[in-house]
Design a protein around this motif. Structure first.
Motif, PDB file in Angstrom:
ATOM      1  N   MET A   1      15.719 -18.955   3.590  1.00 41.97           N
ATOM      2  CA  MET A   1      15.002 -19.224   4.810  1.00 41.97           C
ATOM      3  C   MET A   1      14.701 -17.903   5.506  1.00 41.97           C
ATOM      4  O   MET A   1      15.506 -16.979   5.474  1.00 41.97           O
ATOM      5  N   ILE A   2      13.534 -17.849   6.112  1.00 40.33           N
ATOM      6  CA  ILE A   2      13.174 -16.683   6.918  1.00 40.33           C
ATOM      7  C   ILE A   2      12.558 -17.161   8.223  1.00 40.33           C
ATOM      8  O   ILE A   2      11.861 -18.174   8.267  1.00 40.33           O
ATOM      9  N   ARG A   3      12.849 -16.456   9.302  1.00 40.76           N
ATOM     10  CA  ARG A   3      12.340 -16.812  10.628  1.00 40.76           C
ATOM     11  C   ARG A   3      11.125 -15.962  10.965  1.00 40.76           C
ATOM     12  O   ARG A   3      11.066 -14.787  10.628  1.00 40.76           O
ATOM     13  N   VAL A   4      10.199 -16.597  11.697  1.00 42.22           N
ATOM     14  CA  VAL A   4       9.016 -15.891  12.179  1.00 42.22           C
ATOM     15  C   VAL A   4       8.831 -16.243  13.650  1.00 42.22           C
ATOM     16  O   VAL A   4       8.934 -17.402  14.047  1.00 42.22           O
ATOM     17  N   MET A   5       8.571 -15.229  14.454  1.00 41.06           N
ATOM     18  CA  MET A   5       8.232 -15.431  15.855  1.00 41.06           C
ATOM     19  C   MET A   5       6.857 -14.833  16.073  1.00 41.06           C
ATOM     20  O   MET A   5       6.565 -13.740  15.583  1.00 41.06           O
ATOM     21  N   LEU A   6       6.002 -15.569  16.774  1.00 38.13           N
ATOM     22  CA  LEU A   6       4.673 -15.027  17.033  1.00 38.13           C
ATOM     23  C   LEU A   6       4.263 -15.255  18.464  1.00 38.13           C
ATOM     24  O   LEU A   6       4.780 -16.124  19.149  1.00 38.13           O
ATOM     25  N   SER A   7       3.342 -14.437  18.893  1.00 39.85           N
ATOM     26  CA  SER A   7       2.725 -14.553  20.203  1.00 39.85           C
ATOM     27  C   SER A   7       1.227 -14.543  19.985  1.00 39.85           C
ATOM     28  O   SER A   7       0.731 -13.854  19.084  1.00 39.85           O
ATOM     29  N   LEU A   8       0.503 -15.330  20.778  1.00 42.92           N
ATOM     30  CA  LEU A   8      -0.931 -15.416  20.556  1.00 42.92           C
ATOM     31  C   LEU A   8      -1.714 -15.382  21.854  1.00 42.92           C
ATOM     32  O   LEU A   8      -1.177 -15.652  22.920  1.00 42.92           O
ATOM     33  N   ASP A   9      -2.977 -15.031  21.738  1.00 39.54           N
ATOM     34  CA  ASP A   9      -3.928 -15.066  22.841  1.00 39.54           C
ATOM     35  C   ASP A   9      -5.203 -15.737  22.368  1.00 39.54           C
ATOM     36  O   ASP A   9      -5.682 -15.460  21.260  1.00 39.54           O
ATOM     37  N   LEU A  10      -5.728 -16.607  23.216  1.00 38.21           N
ATOM     38  CA  LEU A  10      -7.034 -17.216  22.967  1.00 38.21           C
ATOM     39  C   LEU A  10      -8.047 -16.509  23.842  1.00 38.21           C
ATOM     40  O   LEU A  10      -7.771 -16.215  24.998  1.00 38.21           O
ATOM     41  N   ILE A  11      -9.207 -16.273  23.309  1.00 35.35           N
ATOM     42  CA  ILE A  11     -10.268 -15.616  24.064  1.00 35.35           C
ATOM     43  C   ILE A  11     -11.349 -16.645  24.384  1.00 35.35           C
ATOM     44  O   ILE A  11     -11.952 -17.223  23.473  1.00 35.35           O
ATOM     45  N   GLY A  12     -11.558 -16.892  25.672  1.00 32.22           N
ATOM     46  CA  GLY A  12     -12.610 -17.797  26.106  1.00 32.22           C
ATOM     47  C   GLY A  12     -12.434 -19.221  25.634  1.00 32.22           C
ATOM     48  O   GLY A  12     -13.419 -19.905  25.376  1.00 32.22           O
ATOM     49  N   ALA A  13     -11.192 -19.698  25.534  1.00 34.17           N
ATOM     50  CA  ALA A  13     -10.976 -21.051  25.014  1.00 34.17           C
ATOM     51  C   ALA A  13      -9.821 -21.750  25.718  1.00 34.17           C
ATOM     52  O   ALA A  13      -9.112 -22.541  25.114  1.00 34.17           O
ATOM     53  N   GLU A  14      -9.636 -21.462  26.986  1.00 35.60           N
ATOM     54  CA  GLU A  14      -8.511 -22.050  27.713  1.00 35.60           C
ATOM     55  C   GLU A  14      -8.512 -23.577  27.636  1.00 35.60           C
ATOM     56  O   GLU A  14      -7.454 -24.191  27.543  1.00 35.60           O
ATOM     57  N   GLU A  15      -9.687 -24.187  27.670  1.00 42.31           N
ATOM     58  CA  GLU A  15      -9.763 -25.651  27.638  1.00 42.31           C
ATOM     59  C   GLU A  15      -9.328 -26.221  26.288  1.00 42.31           C
ATOM     60  O   GLU A  15      -9.073 -27.407  26.168  1.00 42.31           O
ATOM     61  N   LYS A  16      -9.204 -25.381  25.280  1.00 42.24           N
ATOM     62  CA  LYS A  16      -8.797 -25.834  23.946  1.00 42.24           C
ATOM     63  C   LYS A  16      -7.355 -25.460  23.617  1.00 42.24           C
ATOM     64  O   LYS A  16      -6.867 -25.733  22.528  1.00 42.24           O
ATOM     65  N   ARG A  17      -6.663 -24.870  24.572  1.00 45.78           N
ATOM     66  CA  ARG A  17      -5.290 -24.412  24.354  1.00 45.78           C
ATOM     67  C   ARG A  17      -4.372 -25.565  23.920  1.00 45.78           C
ATOM     68  O   ARG A  17      -3.607 -25.437  22.967  1.00 45.78           O
ATOM     69  N   ALA A  18      -4.448 -26.697  24.603  1.00 42.63           N
ATOM     70  CA  ALA A  18      -3.572 -27.835  24.265  1.00 42.63           C
ATOM     71  C   ALA A  18      -3.830 -28.303  22.835  1.00 42.63           C
ATOM     72  O   ALA A  18      -2.889 -28.663  22.120  1.00 42.63           O
ATOM     73  N   ASP A  19      -5.083 -28.300  22.418  1.00 37.34           N
ATOM     74  CA  ASP A  19      -5.411 -28.713  21.047  1.00 37.34           C
ATOM     75  C   ASP A  19      -4.845 -27.731  20.031  1.00 37.34           C
ATOM     76  O   ASP A  19      -4.325 -28.136  18.989  1.00 37.34           O
ATOM     77  N   LEU A  20      -4.937 -26.435  20.319  1.00 34.90           N
ATOM     78  CA  LEU A  20      -4.363 -25.434  19.420  1.00 34.90           C
ATOM     79  C   LEU A  20      -2.847 -25.584  19.357  1.00 34.90           C
ATOM     80  O   LEU A  20      -2.249 -25.527  18.281  1.00 34.90           O
ATOM     81  N   TYR A  21      -2.220 -25.814  20.501  1.00 35.62           N
ATOM     82  CA  TYR A  21      -0.773 -26.019  20.521  1.00 35.62           C
ATOM     83  C   TYR A  21      -0.388 -27.221  19.661  1.00 35.62           C
ATOM     84  O   TYR A  21       0.614 -27.189  18.958  1.00 35.62           O
ATOM     85  N   GLY A  22      -1.189 -28.283  19.714  1.00 41.96           N
ATOM     86  CA  GLY A  22      -0.935 -29.451  18.874  1.00 41.96           C
ATOM     87  C   GLY A  22      -1.011 -29.107  17.397  1.00 41.96           C
ATOM     88  O   GLY A  22      -0.197 -29.574  16.597  1.00 41.96           O
ATOM     89  N   THR A  23      -1.972 -28.267  17.035  1.00 42.43           N
ATOM     90  CA  THR A  23      -2.109 -27.821  15.642  1.00 42.43           C
ATOM     91  C   THR A  23      -0.868 -27.055  15.207  1.00 42.43           C
ATOM     92  O   THR A  23      -0.352 -27.260  14.104  1.00 42.43           O
ATOM     93  N   LEU A  24      -0.368 -26.165  16.071  1.00 37.97           N
ATOM     94  CA  LEU A  24       0.839 -25.397  15.739  1.00 37.97           C
ATOM     95  C   LEU A  24       2.059 -26.312  15.614  1.00 37.97           C
ATOM     96  O   LEU A  24       2.856 -26.170  14.675  1.00 37.97           O
ATOM     97  N   GLU A  25       2.200 -27.249  16.540  1.00 36.55           N
ATOM     98  CA  GLU A  25       3.331 -28.180  16.459  1.00 36.55           C
ATOM     99  C   GLU A  25       3.273 -28.995  15.172  1.00 36.55           C
ATOM    100  O   GLU A  25       4.293 -29.206  14.515  1.00 36.55           O
ATOM    101  N   ASP A  26       2.077 -29.449  14.807  1.00 35.93           N
ATOM    102  CA  ASP A  26       1.918 -30.214  13.566  1.00 35.93           C
ATOM    103  C   ASP A  26       2.302 -29.385  12.342  1.00 35.93           C
ATOM    104  O   ASP A  26       2.737 -29.928  11.329  1.00 35.93           O
ATOM    105  N   ALA A  27       2.143 -28.059  12.438  1.00 33.75           N
ATOM    106  CA  ALA A  27       2.483 -27.160  11.331  1.00 33.75           C
ATOM    107  C   ALA A  27       3.960 -26.739  11.370  1.00 33.75           C
ATOM    108  O   ALA A  27       4.380 -25.900  10.575  1.00 33.75           O
ATOM    109  N   GLY A  28       4.732 -27.306  12.295  1.00 30.33           N
ATOM    110  CA  GLY A  28       6.168 -27.031  12.330  1.00 30.33           C
ATOM    111  C   GLY A  28       6.608 -25.915  13.254  1.00 30.33           C
ATOM    112  O   GLY A  28       7.781 -25.541  13.265  1.00 30.33           O
TER     113      GLY A  28
END
Length: 109
Positions: A1-28
């Protein structure tokens, strides 16, 4: 097992942030609480001593949900940085408690 921590920024897409977060949650991925846009995931199919080919494969696996979200959400750009390694992620809150200023441990999630 290996751990990964990431930080991200969206450019001009604040209204889509929740959808992106859902995609990340679905990916574990799990969002760290109390900090903006920091995510953590354990990749169980990878060992800590990665050769270059396995590291490239892991980098591709990290990118997969971002590529999918970019296409499906029609994002203009997503920036992210990732730390790949097995040290335990720590979370701290700096504040004064009982007159003592310290970095106090807190739960990551």
């Amino acid at each position: 097992m290996i751990r990964v921590m990431l930080s991200l920024d969206l450019i001009g897409a604040e209204e889509k942030r929740a959808d992106l977060y859902g995609t990340l949650e679905d990916a574990g991925w799990k969002k760290a609480r109390n900090v903006d846009t920091v995510w953590v995931k354990e990749f169980r199919n990878y060992s800590p001593n990665l050769d270059e080919d396995r590291l490239k494969e892991l980098r591709g696996e990290i990118a997969t949900p971002f590529i999918a979200a970019y296409k499906s959400l029609k994002l203009s750009k997503v920036y992210y940085v990732a730390q790949i390694g097995n040290e335990c992620v720590i979370s701290r809150e700096v504040e004064t408690r009982g007159g003592k200023l310290m970095a106090y441990a807190q739960s990551v999630f």
